[in-house]
Design an enzyme around this catalytic site. Structure first.
Site, PDB file in Angstrom:
ATOM      1  N   GLN A  36     -25.617 -15.749 -11.034  1.00 11.94           N
ATOM      2  CA  GLN A  36     -25.883 -15.689  -9.606  1.00 11.94           C
ATOM      3  C   GLN A  36     -26.012 -14.246  -9.133  1.00 11.94           C
ATOM      4  OE1 GLN A  36     -23.475 -18.230  -7.170  1.00 11.94           O
ATOM      5  NE2 GLN A  36     -24.607 -17.687  -5.345  1.00 11.94           N
ATOM      6  N   PHE A  37     -27.250 -13.745  -9.162  1.00  8.84           N
ATOM      7  CA  PHE A  37     -27.492 -12.362  -8.763  1.00  8.84           C
ATOM      8  C   PHE A  37     -27.176 -12.106  -7.300  1.00  8.84           C
ATOM      9  CE2 PHE A  37     -31.499 -14.272  -7.551  1.00  8.84           C
ATOM     10  CZ  PHE A  37     -31.898 -13.553  -6.434  1.00  8.84           C
ATOM     11  N   THR A  38     -27.158 -13.157  -6.482  1.00 13.79           N
ATOM     12  CA  THR A  38     -26.910 -12.965  -5.054  1.00 13.79           C
ATOM     13  C   THR A  38     -25.482 -12.501  -4.758  1.00 13.79           C
ATOM     14  OG1 THR A  38     -26.415 -15.305  -4.731  1.00 13.79           O
ATOM     15  CG2 THR A  38     -28.697 -14.604  -4.361  1.00 13.79           C
TER      16      THR A  38
END
Length: 152
Positions: A78-80
């Protein structure tokens, strides 16, 4: 690296109507990887996740780890988790590692966690549009950042 660790009684990941990973009791781990992350960050975080004692014992105290309860892990990239939100209303993601750096670290995290808990880690699909379903138990949610680790 940042991880959001949720104690769950069940969790699953679906991509294009296909379940890519599903668990019962254990951890749903959302993992963010940034450019500055190293193998040492990964080693530290994997150990912390595998050994975290947040499952109830016979006195309902958080004293048991995944291995104590024969728990599982669902690991989701999850890059966010590295969203920059100081300016404006549209988050920026420049701190998140590009796929050429993030994918090998994500795959190494899968291997390390599998080895540490002695079972296969369930996963999502890196970069895919994933639908995550979970039943948070407690709720217990722990946020960890390798930049906060004590180097002693």
């Amino acid at each position: 690296m940042r991880a959001v660790i949720q104690r769950v009684t069940q969790a699953s990941c679906t991509v294009d109507d296909q379940v890519t990973g599903a668990i019962g009791n254990g951890f749903l781990v959302l993992l963010g990887i940034e450019d500055a992350d190293t193998k040492e960050d990964l080693d530290w975080l994997a150990q912390k996740i595998a050994n975290m004692r947040v499952f109830g014992d016979e006195n309902d105290l958080m004293n048991k780890s995944l291995s104590d309860i024969d728990g599982n892990i669902l690991l989701i990239s999850q890059f966010t988790l590295f969203a920059a939100t100081k300016k404006g209303n549209r988050p920026g993601f420049t701190r998140a590692a590009r796929p050429d750096k993030a994918i090998p670290l994500y795959e190494e995290m899968i291997k390390q966690l599998s080895s540490l808990i002695n079972k296969e880690v369930q996963c999502g699909i890196f970069g895919a549009d994933m639908k995550i379903s979970l039943l948070n138990d407690g709720p217990v949610t722990i946020i960890m950042d390798t930049k906060d680790k004590d180097n002693h």
